[in-house]
Motif scaffolding. Sequence first.
Motif, short mmCIF file in Angstrom:
data_model
loop_
_atom_site.label_atom_id
_atom_site.label_comp_id
_atom_site.label_asym_id
_atom_site.label_seq_id
_atom_site.Cartn_x
_atom_site.Cartn_y
_atom_site.Cartn_z
N ILE A 280 0.64 -1.36 0.32
CA ILE A 280 0.21 0.23 0.28
C ILE A 280 1.17 1.46 0.09
CG2 ILE A 280 -1.51 1.09 1.21
CD1 ILE A 280 -2.39 -1.77 0.09
N SER A 281 1.10 2.10 -1.23
CA SER A 281 1.61 3.52 -1.26
C SER A 281 1.49 4.17 0.54
CB SER A 281 1.24 4.19 -1.82
OG SER A 281 1.03 3.40 -3.73
N PRO A 282 2.25 5.37 0.54
CA PRO A 282 1.59 5.57 1.98
C PRO A 282 1.31 7.27 1.32
CG PRO A 282 4.51 6.34 0.53
CD PRO A 282 3.82 4.45 -0.28
N SER A 283 0.65 7.74 2.32
CA SER A 283 -0.40 8.12 2.92
C SER A 283 -0.57 9.75 1.67
CB SER A 283 -0.90 8.38 4.48
OG SER A 283 -0.05 8.93 4.81
N TRP A 284 1.23 10.31 1.56
CA TRP A 284 1.10 11.23 1.61
C TRP A 284 0.80 11.42 -0.25
CZ3 TRP A 284 4.77 10.98 -2.33
CH2 TRP A 284 6.19 9.82 -2.34
N PHE A 285 0.70 9.72 -0.84
CA PHE A 285 0.93 10.09 -1.95
C PHE A 285 -0.06 10.67 -3.14
CE2 PHE A 285 0.71 7.74 -5.82
CZ PHE A 285 2.04 7.52 -7.12
N SER A 286 -1.30 10.36 -2.27
CA SER A 286 -2.06 10.29 -3.38
C SER A 286 -2.72 11.89 -3.05
CB SER A 286 -3.93 10.16 -1.59
OG SER A 286 -3.87 10.90 -0.78
N LYS A 287 -1.88 12.71 -2.40
CA LYS A 287 -1.78 14.33 -2.61
C LYS A 287 -1.08 14.44 -3.91
CE LYS A 287 -2.44 15.74 2.32
NZ LYS A 287 -0.91 16.27 3.21
N LEU A 288 -0.23 13.98 -4.67
CA LEU A 288 0.64 13.89 -5.60
C LEU A 288 0.58 12.86 -6.96
CD1 LEU A 288 4.24 14.23 -3.80
CD2 LEU A 288 2.17 16.23 -4.09
N LYS A 289 -1.25 13.21 -6.76
CA LYS A 289 -1.25 12.23 -8.56
C LYS A 289 -1.07 12.88 -9.63
CE LYS A 289 -3.70 8.57 -6.32
NZ LYS A 289 -4.57 7.57 -5.86
N THR A 290 -1.34 13.98 -9.48
CA THR A 290 -1.50 14.68 -11.10
C THR A 290 -0.48 16.08 -11.19
OG1 THR A 290 -3.25 16.06 -10.04
CG2 THR A 290 -3.96 14.40 -11.22
N LYS A 291 -0.90 17.38 -9.80
CA LYS A 291 0.66 18.06 -9.46
C LYS A 291 1.23 18.11 -8.39
CE LYS A 291 -2.41 22.50 -9.21
NZ LYS A 291 -2.70 23.92 -9.54
N GLY A 292 1.76 19.47 -7.97
CA GLY A 292 2.44 19.39 -6.26
C GLY A 292 4.14 19.27 -6.29
N LEU A 293 4.14 19.41 -5.18
CA LEU A 293 5.92 19.94 -5.02
C LEU A 293 6.17 18.42 -4.41
CD1 LEU A 293 8.11 23.09 -4.53
CD2 LEU A 293 8.43 21.12 -3.03
N LEU A 294 7.08 17.74 -4.06
CA LEU A 294 7.72 16.93 -3.33
C LEU A 294 8.26 17.36 -2.43
CD1 LEU A 294 7.32 13.85 -1.58
CD2 LEU A 294 8.58 12.81 -3.48
N PHE A 295 8.72 17.62 -1.66
CA PHE A 295 9.52 18.38 -0.58
C PHE A 295 10.78 17.46 0.40
CE2 PHE A 295 10.89 21.68 2.36
CZ PHE A 295 12.53 22.04 2.12
N LEU A 296 12.00 16.90 0.26
CA LEU A 296 12.88 16.23 0.45
C LEU A 296 13.59 16.48 1.76
CD1 LEU A 296 13.62 13.62 -1.36
CD2 LEU A 296 11.69 12.84 -0.59
N ASP A 297 13.33 17.03 2.68
CA ASP A 297 14.45 18.24 3.69
C ASP A 297 14.86 17.30 4.39
OD1 ASP A 297 15.12 20.70 4.74
OD2 ASP A 297 13.10 20.44 6.25
#
Length: 266
Positions: free
Chosen positions: A81-98
Amino acid sequence: IKKIKKTSMNNILNKALKNPLVPIAFEDLPGHAKTSRIESFAKANNLPLVKLLASSMDETDIAGIYVKDIDSNGNTTVNLISPSWFSKLKTKGLLFLDEFNCARREVQDTMLTLICNRELPNGDRLGDNVLIVAAMNNSAMINGTELSPAMKNRFGWFSSAISSTDWLLWYNDQPIAAQKKDITQLIFNLIVSHDFKFTAAKDFLNQNLATTPRSLLNLIEFSDNVLDFQCFASNFLAEKEALQIQAFNIAELKNIPNDIFKYNQK
């Protein structure tokens, strides 16, 4: 890795947003507002933002978790199962690896698959308009984990250093600038008229306190008024800048021009 000439982080992010399939990374001194500026950029551009703190992650935060299902006939299936955050980035967005270079080696290896292929181990893919941005403090300043050559080679690398003038423009867009107008006016005078600057990289490790965007913002938030700001400057900032603030004659404050803060983030 060779970094391009220093330029506005905002300009770099705007350029990257036009080419979101190319991940970018920012590296510089601690306290230079890397995180807050990236978050502000996402907000200004209406981008769904997912921030992952690499230093505190494990592999499942990237890869997901295995879940066992048993149907009515007693048959067992195991699904990733994909992590919970993944559903927010199915089309557009910014994945920030701090705090990117503070990730454990196992986490880096898992992130590499995501960064290279833009997909999770279960096949779920990031949207084509999702930009991957990493940020980290200068490796010489922290006890981070050395990034693998393969990981380094996947990114465009940029300095996130910010001048005091550029920081002032960013700061004026924050709610606290309007909430503490007198302090904002004093800061404007110091930066524009009195050559107030952040601690240089060569001096950063040689001082008990450094004057950085973070330490200056902490001082602002701690202070209720201009007198507080002057009184507590030496508790937050390097000696040179603290003395500049304490020596400033409030009677000499100049008004801020109405158009000085025109700052287009898009």
